[in-house]
Design a protein around this motif. Structure first.
Motif, PDB file in Angstrom:
ATOM      1  N   MET A   1      53.654  75.370  96.758  1.00  0.00           N
ATOM      2  CA  MET A   1      54.709  76.159  97.363  1.00  0.00           C
ATOM      3  C   MET A   1      55.528  76.791  96.238  1.00  0.00           C
ATOM      4  SD  MET A   1      57.762  74.930  99.889  1.00  0.00           S
ATOM      5  CE  MET A   1      56.640  74.463 101.153  1.00  0.00           C
ATOM      6  N   TRP A   2      55.935  78.016  96.436  1.00  0.00           N
ATOM      7  CA  TRP A   2      56.768  78.681  95.435  1.00  0.00           C
ATOM      8  C   TRP A   2      57.810  79.536  96.124  1.00  0.00           C
ATOM      9  CZ3 TRP A   2      51.650  79.500  96.344  1.00  0.00           C
ATOM     10  CH2 TRP A   2      51.282  80.749  96.848  1.00  0.00           C
ATOM     11  N   PRO A   3      58.935  79.788  95.456  1.00  0.00           N
ATOM     12  CA  PRO A   3      60.015  80.536  96.093  1.00  0.00           C
ATOM     13  C   PRO A   3      59.702  82.021  96.208  1.00  0.00           C
ATOM     14  CG  PRO A   3      60.575  80.063  93.829  1.00  0.00           C
ATOM     15  CD  PRO A   3      59.276  79.366  94.102  1.00  0.00           C
ATOM     16  N   ARG A   4      60.327  82.657  97.166  1.00  0.00           N
ATOM     17  CA  ARG A   4      60.208  84.106  97.315  1.00  0.00           C
ATOM     18  C   ARG A   4      60.729  84.742  96.039  1.00  0.00           C
ATOM     19  NH1 ARG A   4      63.873  87.608  99.564  1.00  0.00           N
ATOM     20  NH2 ARG A   4      65.101  85.895 100.365  1.00  0.00           N
ATOM     21  N   GLY A   5      59.950  85.641  95.467  1.00  0.00           N
ATOM     22  CA  GLY A   5      60.361  86.336  94.262  1.00  0.00           C
ATOM     23  C   GLY A   5      59.719  85.806  92.991  1.00  0.00           C
ATOM     24  N   TYR A  76      64.805  81.056  83.858  1.00  0.00           N
ATOM     25  CA  TYR A  76      65.066  81.846  85.059  1.00  0.00           C
ATOM     26  C   TYR A  76      64.176  81.387  86.198  1.00  0.00           C
ATOM     27  CZ  TYR A  76      67.564  84.979  81.950  1.00  0.00           C
ATOM     28  OH  TYR A  76      68.446  85.491  81.036  1.00  0.00           O
ATOM     29  N   SER A  77      64.744  81.386  87.378  1.00  0.00           N
ATOM     30  CA  SER A  77      63.991  81.115  88.593  1.00  0.00           C
ATOM     31  C   SER A  77      64.624  81.922  89.718  1.00  0.00           C
ATOM     32  CB  SER A  77      64.053  79.629  88.940  1.00  0.00           C
ATOM     33  OG  SER A  77      63.351  79.388  90.151  1.00  0.00           O
ATOM     34  N   PRO A  78      63.808  82.494  90.589  1.00  0.00           N
ATOM     35  CA  PRO A  78      64.398  83.232  91.706  1.00  0.00           C
ATOM     36  C   PRO A  78      65.106  82.285  92.667  1.00  0.00           C
ATOM     37  CG  PRO A  78      62.027  83.061  91.975  1.00  0.00           C
ATOM     38  CD  PRO A  78      62.353  82.488  90.628  1.00  0.00           C
ATOM     39  N   TRP A  79      66.164  82.771  93.279  1.00  0.00           N
ATOM     40  CA  TRP A  79      66.843  82.074  94.363  1.00  0.00           C
ATOM     41  C   TRP A  79      67.326  83.138  95.344  1.00  0.00           C
ATOM     42  CZ3 TRP A  79      71.992  83.545  93.837  1.00  0.00           C
ATOM     43  CH2 TRP A  79      72.429  83.827  92.542  1.00  0.00           C
ATOM     44  N   ASN A  80      67.621  82.718  96.538  1.00  0.00           N
ATOM     45  CA  ASN A  80      67.953  83.695  97.573  1.00  0.00           C
ATOM     46  C   ASN A  80      69.372  83.504  98.083  1.00  0.00           C
ATOM     47  OD1 ASN A  80      67.917  81.634  99.556  1.00  0.00           O
ATOM     48  ND2 ASN A  80      65.707  81.785  99.661  1.00  0.00           N
ATOM     49  N   SER A  81      69.707  84.197  99.144  1.00  0.00           N
ATOM     50  CA  SER A  81      71.066  84.148  99.695  1.00  0.00           C
ATOM     51  C   SER A  81      71.276  82.986 100.655  1.00  0.00           C
ATOM     52  CB  SER A  81      71.360  85.450 100.458  1.00  0.00           C
ATOM     53  OG  SER A  81      71.351  86.524  99.573  1.00  0.00           O
ATOM     54  N   GLN A  82      70.226  82.361 101.086  1.00  0.00           N
ATOM     55  CA  GLN A  82      70.354  81.321 102.100  1.00  0.00           C
ATOM     56  C   GLN A  82      70.726  79.990 101.469  1.00  0.00           C
ATOM     57  OE1 GLN A  82      66.789  81.256 104.490  1.00  0.00           O
ATOM     58  NE2 GLN A  82      66.636  83.480 104.403  1.00  0.00           N
ATOM     59  N   ASN A  83      71.691  79.323 102.049  1.00  0.00           N
ATOM     60  CA  ASN A  83      72.109  77.999 101.623  1.00  0.00           C
ATOM     61  C   ASN A  83      72.524  77.991 100.145  1.00  0.00           C
ATOM     62  OD1 ASN A  83      72.651  75.292 102.109  1.00  0.00           O
ATOM     63  ND2 ASN A  83      70.591  74.635 101.552  1.00  0.00           N
ATOM     64  N   THR A  84      73.253  79.016  99.747  1.00  0.00           N
ATOM     65  CA  THR A  84      73.673  79.163  98.350  1.00  0.00           C
ATOM     66  C   THR A  84      75.188  79.218  98.259  1.00  0.00           C
ATOM     67  OG1 THR A  84      71.645  80.362  97.865  1.00  0.00           O
ATOM     68  CG2 THR A  84      73.428  80.584  96.278  1.00  0.00           C
ATOM     69  N   PHE A 102      65.313  94.751 101.936  1.00  0.00           N
ATOM     70  CA  PHE A 102      66.044  93.565 102.365  1.00  0.00           C
ATOM     71  C   PHE A 102      65.369  92.292 101.856  1.00  0.00           C
ATOM     72  CE2 PHE A 102      66.541  90.185 105.568  1.00  0.00           C
ATOM     73  CZ  PHE A 102      67.900  89.989 105.466  1.00  0.00           C
ATOM     74  N   ARG A 103      64.039  92.280 101.781  1.00  0.00           N
ATOM     75  CA  ARG A 103      63.292  91.097 101.344  1.00  0.00           C
ATOM     76  C   ARG A 103      63.426  90.834  99.852  1.00  0.00           C
ATOM     77  NH1 ARG A 103      61.499  87.056 104.071  1.00  0.00           N
ATOM     78  NH2 ARG A 103      59.752  86.790 102.684  1.00  0.00           N
ATOM     79  N   THR A 104      63.912  91.799  99.082  1.00  0.00           N
ATOM     80  CA  THR A 104      63.979  91.591  97.634  1.00  0.00           C
ATOM     81  C   THR A 104      65.389  91.706  97.055  1.00  0.00           C
ATOM     82  OG1 THR A 104      63.427  93.900  97.251  1.00  0.00           O
ATOM     83  CG2 THR A 104      61.613  92.329  97.203  1.00  0.00           C
ATOM     84  N   THR A 105      66.343  92.181  97.818  1.00  0.00           N
ATOM     85  CA  THR A 105      67.667  92.422  97.250  1.00  0.00           C
ATOM     86  C   THR A 105      68.307  91.150  96.681  1.00  0.00           C
ATOM     87  OG1 THR A 105      69.791  93.481  97.594  1.00  0.00           O
ATOM     88  CG2 THR A 105      68.907  92.256  99.474  1.00  0.00           C
ATOM     89  N   ASP A 106      68.210  90.034  97.392  1.00  0.00           N
ATOM     90  CA  ASP A 106      68.818  88.809  96.873  1.00  0.00           C
ATOM     91  C   ASP A 106      68.017  88.225  95.705  1.00  0.00           C
ATOM     92  OD1 ASP A 106      66.774  88.129  98.654  1.00  0.00           O
ATOM     93  OD2 ASP A 106      67.839  86.432  99.526  1.00  0.00           O
ATOM     94  N   ILE A 107      66.725  88.470  95.681  1.00  0.00           N
ATOM     95  CA  ILE A 107      65.907  87.982  94.563  1.00  0.00           C
ATOM     96  C   ILE A 107      66.266  88.733  93.284  1.00  0.00           C
ATOM     97  CG2 ILE A 107      63.566  87.718  93.673  1.00  0.00           C
ATOM     98  CD1 ILE A 107      64.392  85.823  96.070  1.00  0.00           C
TER      99      ILE A 107
END
Length: 152
Positions: A1-5, A76-84, A102-107
């Motif tokens: 499993m890997w994070p989006r981005g 560096y590691s990508p993280w998103n807007s959810q639960n942050t 929208f799928r990449t703006t937070d990344i």
């Protein structure tokens, strides 16, 4: 499993053998903290296309007792807007780029923010599970296309 981005061209090289891990008894509070999410975490569309069963709800679970991971300088590691959570000293990094999907703006924001935080000796951390998400239905192929269009 890997994070989006996570850049897919590096996936096969990512094996943790060159990483330097240590358990710290005392740690600085991270300016940005992302908690893991049980059930249906925000992962890359490729992962969903390869592993998701569209007829059943995802049921991924993480260790609730794992220690937090604090990324060091130049890591560096990508993280998103959810639960942050953004502490006040990181508010200036909350901007979202408007020229990408929208799928990449937070990344994209996560990478820009990490560089800015490193300049002021601040950090990003990933914390154990502290939320559960049951995601609305998604078109995984559309998500993949949105992620690819604006990849690095």
């Amino acid at each position: 499993m890997w994070p989006r981005g996570f850049p897919l061209e590096y996936f096969s090289q990512h094996n943790h053998t060159d990483a330097n891990f240590r358990l710290c008894e005392v740690q600085k509070r991270a300016a940005v903290q992302q908690g893991l999410v049980d059930m249906d975490p925000d992962v890359d569309a490729i992962f969903r296309l390869l592993h998701a069963n569209p007829t059943k709800v995802s049921s991924e679970h993480f260790n609730r007792h794992a220690p937090p991971i604090i990324l060091g300088q130049k890591t560096y590691s990508p993280w998103n807007s959810q639960n942050t959570l953004f502490h006040r000293n990181a508010f200036f990094t909350m901007f979202l780029p408007t020229t990408v999907s929208f799928r990449t703006t937070d990344i994209w924001r996560s990478y820009f923010s990490q560089k800015l935080l490193h300049l002021i000796d601040e950090y990003v951390a990933f914390y154990p599970v502290n939320a559960v998400q049951i995601r609305n239905a998604h078109n995984y192929l559309k998500d993949f296309e949105d992620e690819q269009y604006n990849s690095f």
